[in-house]
Design a protein around this motif. Sequence first.
Motif: not given
Length: 479
Positions: A24-25, A28-29, A32, A17, A21-22
Amino acid sequence: MGFQPGPADPFYELMQPPPDETPAQMTARLKREADAQRINDIIDEDIKQERAKARKSKKIIKVLLLGQSESDFRMRFAHEEWERERNGWRSVVQLNIVRSIITILKVIEAEMNGDVPLDSDEDDLTVPDDANGVEPVKFSDRHQLLMIRLAPLHGVEAELKRRLGAGTEPLTPSFASLSATPFESLETNSNVRRKPEFSVRSWKDVLDRETGESAESSNRAMEAATLTIAGCKDDMKALWEDKTVRLTLKRRKLVLNDTAGFFLNDLDRVASRDYTVTDDDIMRARLRTVGIQEHQLIFKQGPWDNSKSGRESGWEWRIFDVGGCRTSRTAWLPYFDNVNVIIFLSPVSVFDQRLEEDPSVNRLEDSIILWTSICSSKLLSKTQLILFLNKCDLLRRKLKRGVKVNHYLPSFGDRPNEVIPVVKYFREKFKDIQKQNSPEQRAVYIYPTTVTDTNATAITLETVRDGVLRENLAASQLI
């Protein structure tokens, strides 16, 4: 959990990562990645199932039957199902009896009126030729009385057809449907007979209806027909045994006991209230089908299987009975896809008969045309071919009556007009056609048969089964 590369993996850095990276990110990752993993798992499961299906399909043999011969296999190799359906054949046999009697009545009426019974179900009625020296026949009041007493059988015939056909409209051959082979259409022929022909879509539909949940009500409905037939038994016997009637049939060149569905010599047994259908009766019964019928047979491991591969034993035959009726041949083509075996049933006793659908075509010639088409097809170049030269018993009776094969088949020449030379001639003819027309070299297995001889046919069918299974087992082990 998905695949996680180790530090030495070249993709290790790419899959890490981002350092900034926040939360929220990251959420989302991870979503996915979870979605991608779920799709990957579905693909893996589909591949697994397809592989399992492919392994199983190696033990499925698709058998295409040309001619109504599925009964032979099911009687021998699906005994429990065969026994469950036995009572359903009673109405079929009864219809055969009634049809034969009505045919005789129509012939008598036509003889009295000096015309031809065009609405008869029989194929071979002809106008009598008195110039041949056949003495004229004279009918008495007794014959008129028999016709009156047997008139109720017309109503029985209508009821039996209604029950067996379940409201199916009579099949009227059209020019488009009269294809000589499943691969081409027959050109319009002005001689094609357009008379309606009673038929059913499937034997199974008939038998299921007679043995299903409504069997009790069906039996009650058919009891009246059975009682009428039993009540007419003595009159039917008198009609069939009458010398004048026999002479009339001779004049019309109609030999009923050479046709399928003939039971008039067995009226004491089959025209009774307590009649029980035998295997021989089923093999002799006649009811035209125009639909495609599918059956399944399971064969467990036997002496034909010398495999030591550890695979699960047992083979499934998927039998597609597409019949022999020319009016149904345009529906055959989809069933030729990936077929392993074609079993072709050709009657050898019909060398002097014409097709009902097209009187300009000899029935044996029609079989030869179809056989040539099958042998020539590139689609079927690797298909195992088995040929039954059937109805040898009818051939024997016909030859004993003095019918000369070379009158209809000049190429038969001066060979003896006897069963063995005639069958040998047909065998070589069909074998040569296969050899000359097959796109690839292959063997053809030919068996002279009399399907009404159930004991002899059983031996032949076991030989065919073992040969087919052995050949397909060897092919599967090469995959």
